[in-house]
Design an enzyme around this catalytic site. Structure first.
Site, PDB file in Angstrom:
ATOM      1  N   GLY A   1      -6.698 -17.580  13.295  1.00  0.00           N
ATOM      2  CA  GLY A   1      -6.988 -17.982  14.665  1.00  0.00           C
ATOM      3  C   GLY A   1      -6.249 -19.228  15.113  1.00  0.00           C
TER       4      GLY A   1
ATOM      5  CG  ASP B   1     -10.236 -21.870   6.246  1.00  0.00           C
ATOM      6  OD1 ASP B   1     -11.473 -21.805   6.108  1.00  0.00           O
ATOM      7  OD2 ASP B   1      -9.640 -21.487   7.269  1.00  0.00           O
TER       8      ASP B   1
ATOM      9  CE  LYS C   1     -30.442 -15.465  16.850  1.00  0.00           C
ATOM     10  NZ  LYS C   1     -30.472 -13.973  16.762  1.00  0.00           N
TER      11      LYS C   1
ATOM     12  CB  ALA D   1     -37.111 -19.879  22.649  1.00  0.00           C
ATOM     13  CG  ASN D   2     -35.465 -16.193  20.334  1.00  0.00           C
ATOM     14  OD1 ASN D   2     -36.692 -16.257  20.366  1.00  0.00           O
ATOM     15  ND2 ASN D   2     -34.753 -15.566  21.264  1.00  0.00           N
TER      16      ASN D   2
ATOM     17  CE1 TYR E   1     -18.459 -23.800  18.568  1.00  0.00           C
ATOM     18  CE2 TYR E   1     -18.409 -23.798  20.973  1.00  0.00           C
ATOM     19  CZ  TYR E   1     -17.750 -23.750  19.760  1.00  0.00           C
ATOM     20  OH  TYR E   1     -16.376 -23.659  19.741  1.00  0.00           O
TER      21      TYR E   1
ATOM     22  CE  LYS F   1     -16.532 -26.901  18.420  1.00  0.00           C
ATOM     23  NZ  LYS F   1     -15.459 -27.271  17.462  1.00  0.00           N
TER      24      LYS F   1
ATOM     25  CB  THR G   1     -10.287 -16.462  18.357  1.00  0.00           C
ATOM     26  OG1 THR G   1     -11.643 -16.712  18.770  1.00  0.00           O
ATOM     27  CG2 THR G   1      -9.361 -17.489  19.000  1.00  0.00           C
TER      28      THR G   1
END
Length: 453
Positions: A225, A245, A304, A307-308, A359, A363, A394
């Site tokens: 990617g 990696d 997600k 709440a989950n 996420y 970020k 990607t």
């Protein structure tokens, strides 16, 4: 998965969905953008003649520099006889009050129907500074709204971006000229509606086409990617690259690094000794203890609704995307205080995104860390900046449901998703010496996505 790889029925459905979304929302039709080849530096700088709008010493200096790059530079509004405008540069550094911009901006408007495909519009202006009089601040501040709005009006892959100069930065400084070169070139294909702040002087590279010659760069998440493409572009620009990696990606990592003559390091970046292991590897072999550029690219998604969300889904994203970056830079910067760091943020960290609280936190945290590292690294001669991709094609984005994926592609001013090379080119620019006047900035590579700023 690219559209061309879909089964025929899905390709037809995708095209129909594209047309429906585009027509219903009044979005831009996608065109093939003028992009770089990661394996070659032999490409014209612009898609046609360049018009410089403005008068006075700064406009003269800009035109002179463009001539030095062997471009076809014009200073009047007569349309080219053979080609459409490949670029228009508007010099606004002398603005002192609202209204003084009108003649130049309206002259720019008169050129827009004569732009070539993937043309560039670039403004050069002064940033608003503390202590500016209200009229001066108003004139300077207005340029940002002009650029961002114009970016949403342009078609056929054309982009609008601006350079904001600090008080002590001349238009002739390599920091200004280098930023202009990037924005004019195919390297900025998916950069749109951006105001890049140039706050200090910089050095010109010995070779504009290979500005990273002799440097050593470390890239995390290098096996595929964006990371793999970043490795290729940095190597093309002259850098010796250490690609990092996880062991599970070892085969892909080895293939990428063999392709560019680099070195592979299998490493979990969340390991407590990750920074030490990177330092140990650059201390031997072809690197000879040198480390100039650190690219924090490795990242994961665990989307997600909050709440989950399970604890491991939150914690793993923060560990990989944010905490590992902070820990590795802390270790590396102690040994290499002149480090140039580029971190991969995201537009999700700027505007937010449903189902990505983890996420988005990571970020946005990357942006905060970058701004904190900037003065620390600058004290040693280095700098820290972030690149914030939008929707990039990607493996990660291929997992997004079809309808959501198509909408994400279309809601940019360029009407499409970006490619990994678009992000890689932005990283390589920020790593280069001519970007030395940019520090603590966030360069969005999102085609001016409609969400956020």
């Amino acid at each position: 998965m690219p559209t061309s790889s879909l089964p025929a029925p899905l390709r037809g459905l995708t095209k129909q969905l594209n047309r429906t979304i585009t027509q219903a929302l009044g979005l831009t039709e996608a065109v093939t953008l003028r992009r770089t080849d990661p394996a070659s530096v032999d490409q014209p700088l612009t898609a046609g003649p360049v018009l410089v709008i403005g008068s006075g010493p700064d406009a003269d200096a800009v035109a002179h520099q463009l001539h030095e790059w062997h471009l076809d530079v014009r200073r009047n509004l007569a349309a080219p006889t053979q080609q459409r405008w490949g670029a228009v540069v508007v010099v606004l550094t002398d603005l002192e009050a609202p209204g003084q911009e009108a003649e130049r901006v309206l002259a720019l408007g008169g050129t827009l129907r004569e732009l070539a495909r993937s043309a560039r519009v670039v403004t050069i202006s002064r940033a608003v500074a503390d202590g500016d009089a209200p009229a001066l601040a108003a004139a300077r501040g207005g340029v940002a709204g002009l650029v961002r709005s114009l970016g949403k009006e342009l078609r056929q892959g054309a982009t609008a971006n601006g350079i904001e100069l600090g008080a002590d930065v001349a238009v002739t400084d390599p920091a200004t000229i280098g930023t202009l070169r990037f924005l004019l070139s195919a390297r900025s294909a998916f950069v749109d509606g951006q105001l890049l702040p140039v706050t200090a002087a910089a050095q010109a590279p010995a070779d504009w086409t290979r500005p990273l010659t002799g440097t050593v760069a470390v890239v995390t998440g290098a096996a595929r990617g964006i990371g793999a493409e970043t490795v290729r572009v940095l190597a093309r620009d002259g850098a010796h690259v250490l690609g990092v990696d996880v062991p599970a990606a070892g085969e892909s990592l080895a293939a990428v690094m063999n392709e560019v003559g680099g070195v592979a390091l299998q490493l979990d970046i969340t390991a407590p000794d990750a920074g030490a292991r990177i330092l140990e590897r650059v201390a031997r072999g072809p690197f000879q203890g040198r480390l100039d550029v650190l690219v924090h690219n490795a990242g994961i998604l665990r989307d997600k609704l909050l709440a989950n969300m399970k604890p491991e889904q939150w914690e793993s994203v923060i560990a990989v995307n944010l905490a590992a970056q902070v820990a590795i830079t802390t270790a590396v910067a102690q040994a290499h205080p002149g480090l140039v760091q580029i971190s991969l943020a995201s537009t999700s960290g700027i505007a937010g995104n449903r189902g990505q609280t983890n996420y988005g936190f990571s970020k946005s945290g990357v942006i905060g860390a970058t701004q904190a590292w900037a003065p620390v690294l600058a004290a040693g001669g280095g700098r820290a900046n972030a690149v914030a991709p939008g929707f990039i094609e990607t493996e990660m984005t291929a997992s997004i449901p079809l309808a959501q994926r198509e909408i994400s592609r279309r809601v940019s001013s360029l009407g499409q998703g970006g490619k990994p090379v678009d992000v890689a080119e932005a990283v390589a620019f920020l790593a280069s010496p001519q970007a030395g006047g940019i520090n603590g900035a966030v360069l969005r590579v999102c085609g001016q996505n409609l969400v956020g700023r």
